[in-house]
Write an enzyme that holds these catalytic residues in place. Structure first.
Site, PDB file in Angstrom:
ATOM      1  N   GLU A  70       0.838  -1.209   0.000  1.00 17.68           N
ATOM      2  CA  GLU A  70       0.000   0.000   0.000  1.00 17.68           C
ATOM      3  C   GLU A  70       0.873   1.259   0.000  1.00 17.68           C
ATOM      4  O   GLU A  70       0.539   2.268  -0.616  1.00 17.68           O
ATOM      5  CB  GLU A  70      -0.936  -0.057   1.218  1.00 17.68           C
ATOM      6  CG  GLU A  70      -1.535   1.256   1.683  1.00 17.68           C
ATOM      7  CD  GLU A  70      -2.752   1.664   0.899  1.00 17.68           C
ATOM      8  OE1 GLU A  70      -2.751   1.431  -0.322  1.00 17.68           O
ATOM      9  OE2 GLU A  70      -3.671   2.237   1.500  1.00 17.68           O
TER      10      GLU A  70
ATOM     11  N   THR B 137      -4.757   9.811  -3.590  1.00 15.75           N
ATOM     12  CA  THR B 137      -4.532   9.863  -2.150  1.00 15.75           C
ATOM     13  C   THR B 137      -3.348  10.771  -1.831  1.00 15.75           C
ATOM     14  O   THR B 137      -3.394  11.588  -0.902  1.00 15.75           O
ATOM     15  CB  THR B 137      -4.264   8.437  -1.609  1.00 15.75           C
ATOM     16  OG1 THR B 137      -5.404   7.649  -1.915  1.00 15.75           O
ATOM     17  CG2 THR B 137      -4.043   8.436  -0.122  1.00 15.75           C
TER      18      THR B 137
HETATM   19  N1  HSE Z   1      -6.055   7.573   5.958  1.00 21.46           N
HETATM   20  C1  HSE Z   1      -5.784   7.720   4.581  1.00 21.46           C
HETATM   21  C2  HSE Z   1      -6.063   9.150   4.159  1.00 21.46           C
HETATM   22  C3  HSE Z   1      -6.632   6.785   3.783  1.00 21.46           C
HETATM   23  O1  HSE Z   1      -7.120   9.648   4.532  1.00 21.46           O
HETATM   24  O2  HSE Z   1      -5.252   9.754   3.476  1.00 21.46           O
HETATM   25  C4  HSE Z   1      -6.324   6.790   2.319  1.00 21.46           C
HETATM   26  O3  HSE Z   1      -5.210   6.031   2.029  1.00 21.46           O
END
Ligand code: HSE
Length: 310
Positions: A132, A185
């Protein structure tokens, strides 16, 4: 030819409003499928990728599933073993539904099966998180852990993967809408300020604690009051057109809470039951469509199983 093993790994909702990078739950669907089989050619190869609009890399080190699988094979001392892997993407990329995490979770489970299941699912987690990390550059398990293990997962500490499954409340349902906008992201993380006020920290930790107590006690009102994000949502809402209108639509239908799923643009609403989830989901979807944005709706329970052999 060796048929190998096929694993389904589900989408997930990370953050769950008040738990940025430390809370996430798995959905029933959508999800990705990974197939791993032995091959006569030494080393790990990705031989097929389907279902992705975006061109995903076939280079093992650059691919989330590939890198996770490679790290696991190295750990097992099997990196020379001939293994081929297929990745069948069955969910949108850049959607906030943990697409790269599902591929990484599916990959480690499929490889583990192929190797005769030497590790438990929990032991596979660090390798999936490494996969990931290829996608967004940071080491957090809030999508990978629920996708692999199922349930609602609380992560006390990402570095040491101190992960804990929170209680399952029968009846809880989720509506998730995915507007057809892509948010990477990495970009959605980069806009966040690294400064947080003391007041917001107090509120956010209060909400996080409240949500956890609410889940342990089955206290829906407490869960509902706690599903509030005073730190991340206000910064990311601008990335999602009509976000507050969509949220309002879900809350009007009685949803316990509504916020951005992971890094967005998907939006989830946690609901008391399936009828409420249907109504909230349809209201959210209609709001996007009325504003000219195509949008998919997923209705789900909180999936307790996570990735499974299929
Ligand atoms: N916690 C992460 C974010 C989830 O909000 O950026 C997405 O990978």
């Amino acid at each position: 030819m060796d048929p190998g093993f096929k694993v389904f790994a589900p989408a997930s909702v990370a953050n769950v409003a008040c738990g940025y990078d430390i809370l996430g739950f798995a959905l029933d669907k959508p999800g990705d499928e990974i197939i791993a089989r032995t091959s006569n050619t030494p080393g790990l190869r990705i031989t097929k990728i389907t279902g992705s609009q975006k061109k995903l890399p076939y280079e093992v080190e650059k691919n989330t599933a590939g890198f996770a699988a490679l790290k696991l094979l190295e750990h097992l001392g099997e990196e020379k073993r001939g293994v081929e892997m297929e990745i069948h993407k069955k969910m949108p990329f850049g959607s906030g539904l943990g697409s790269s995490a599902a591929s990484a979770a599916g990959a480690v489970m499929a490889i583990n099966e192929l190797m005769g299941r030497p590790l438990t699912k929990r032991e596979l987690l660090p390798f999936a998180v490494l996969g990931e990390q290829v996608a967004d550059g940071s080491y957090h398990a809030d999508n990978v852990a629920p996708s692999l293990l199922g349930g609602m997962i609380f992560i006390r500490d990402n570095a040491s993967l101190d992960v804990h499954r929170l209680p399952f409340i029968r009846g809880l349902r989720v509506a998730v809408v995915y507007p057809h906008i892509e948010i990477l992201t990495r970009d959605s993380r980069n806009i966040l300020s690294d400064q947080v006020t003391l007041n917001n920290t107090i509120q956010q930790t209060g909400n996080l604690g409240g949500l956890i107590v609410g889940l342990y006690n089955g206290n829906f009102d407490l869960i509902s009051r706690s599903l509030n994000d005073v730190i991340i949502e206000p910064q990311r809402a601008q990335l999602i057109p009509h976000f507050y209108q969509v949220k309002e639509a879900a809350l009007k239908e009685g949803a316990m809470g509504c916020s951005i799923s992971g890094a967005g643009p998907s939006i989830f609403a946690l609901c008391h039951n399936s009828l409420e989830a249907e109504n909230a989901g349809q209201a959210m979807q209609k709001t996007f469509i009325d504003n000219g944005i195509e949008c998919d709706l997923f209705l789900s329970s909180i999936n307790q199983e996570g990735a499974f052999l299929c």
